[in-house]
Enzyme design. Structure first.
Site, PDB file in Angstrom:
ATOM      1  N   ALA A  41       0.812  -1.215   0.000  1.00 26.57           N
ATOM      2  CA  ALA A  41       0.000   0.000   0.000  1.00 26.57           C
ATOM      3  C   ALA A  41       0.844   1.264   0.000  1.00 26.57           C
ATOM      4  O   ALA A  41       1.796   1.377   0.771  1.00 26.57           O
ATOM      5  CB  ALA A  41      -0.912   0.017   1.229  1.00 26.57           C
ATOM      6  N   GLY A  46       6.613   1.110   5.587  1.00 27.76           N
ATOM      7  CA  GLY A  46       7.526   0.201   4.889  1.00 27.76           C
ATOM      8  C   GLY A  46       7.546   0.443   3.397  1.00 27.76           C
ATOM      9  O   GLY A  46       8.608   0.452   2.762  1.00 27.76           O
ATOM     10  N   CYS A  47       6.380   0.651   2.825  1.00 29.56           N
ATOM     11  CA  CYS A  47       6.279   0.861   1.377  1.00 29.56           C
ATOM     12  C   CYS A  47       6.906   2.193   0.968  1.00 29.56           C
ATOM     13  O   CYS A  47       7.491   2.306  -0.106  1.00 29.56           O
ATOM     14  CB  CYS A  47       4.821   0.776   0.926  1.00 29.56           C
ATOM     15  SG  CYS A  47       4.101  -0.851   1.262  1.00 29.56           S
ATOM     16  N   THR A  48       6.808   3.186   1.838  1.00 34.35           N
ATOM     17  CA  THR A  48       7.440   4.477   1.583  1.00 34.35           C
ATOM     18  C   THR A  48       8.958   4.310   1.576  1.00 34.35           C
ATOM     19  O   THR A  48       9.642   4.796   0.676  1.00 34.35           O
ATOM     20  CB  THR A  48       7.006   5.519   2.642  1.00 34.35           C
ATOM     21  OG1 THR A  48       5.599   5.715   2.518  1.00 34.35           O
ATOM     22  CG2 THR A  48       7.743   6.831   2.464  1.00 34.35           C
ATOM     23  N   ALA A  51       9.953   2.510  -1.658  1.00 28.36           N
ATOM     24  CA  ALA A  51       9.808   3.379  -2.840  1.00 28.36           C
ATOM     25  C   ALA A  51      10.886   4.459  -2.856  1.00 28.36           C
ATOM     26  O   ALA A  51      11.430   4.785  -3.914  1.00 28.36           O
ATOM     27  CB  ALA A  51       8.417   4.005  -2.869  1.00 28.36           C
TER      28      ALA A  51
END
Length: 155
Positions: A41, A46-48, A51
């Site tokens: 998401a 974590g995804c930030t 990315a």
């Protein structure tokens, strides 16, 4: 549970909308190696981190002949917010119906805080110039993963 890809498999074709609603196809990247990474998401910690790591290393990948595409079940509007907020340069595409996630084996049962849940399995697939899977990495960590890919690919 979707089948996991193996090296030598043909990478499933896809066309998905990016943060601006433009269509991005794996076929557009034929002739270059492509790292397709799947994350749960946009706008989560974590995804930030992941990315931002890909964005920070985009030149390293590009100079070695790799394109990078991030895939999540998010809609383009959320991807646009994510890109603006974090100043991301990596190409982000949305797969709200999860068909591509499933085709790549990146959606299914996983453990989250000790519980078995169904969701996006953080995964990275390296596709060669001919559209074949070169590497298929599943259940990867958000932090340190990009550095590991760079090391493993010898970039």
């Amino acid at each position: 549970m979707s089948e996991r890809l193996q090296p030598g498999d043909t990478a499933p074709a896809f066309t998905l909308p990016d943060a601006d609603g433009n269509e991005v196809s794996l076929a557009d990247h034929r002739g270059r190696k492509t790292i397709v990474y799947f994350y749960p998401a946009a706008l989560t910690a974590g995804c930030t981190k992941q990315a931002c790591d890909f964005t920070d290393n985009l030149d390293v990948f590009a100079n070695a002949g790799y394109d990078v595409i991030g895939v999540s079940p998010d809609k383009p509007e959320k991807l646009a917010k994510f890109r603006e907020k974090e100043n991301l340069k990596v190409t982000l595409v949305g797969d709200p119906d999860k068909k591509v996630l499933e085709a790549y084996g990146a959606f299914g049962e996983k453990k989250l805080y000790g519980k078995v849940v169904t969701g996006v399995i953080r995964s990275t697939i390296v596709v060669d110039e001919e559209g074949k899977v070169e590497r298929a990495l599943y259940n990867v960590k958000a932090t340190g993963h990009v550095a590991k890919i760079i090391k493993d690919l010898g970039i």
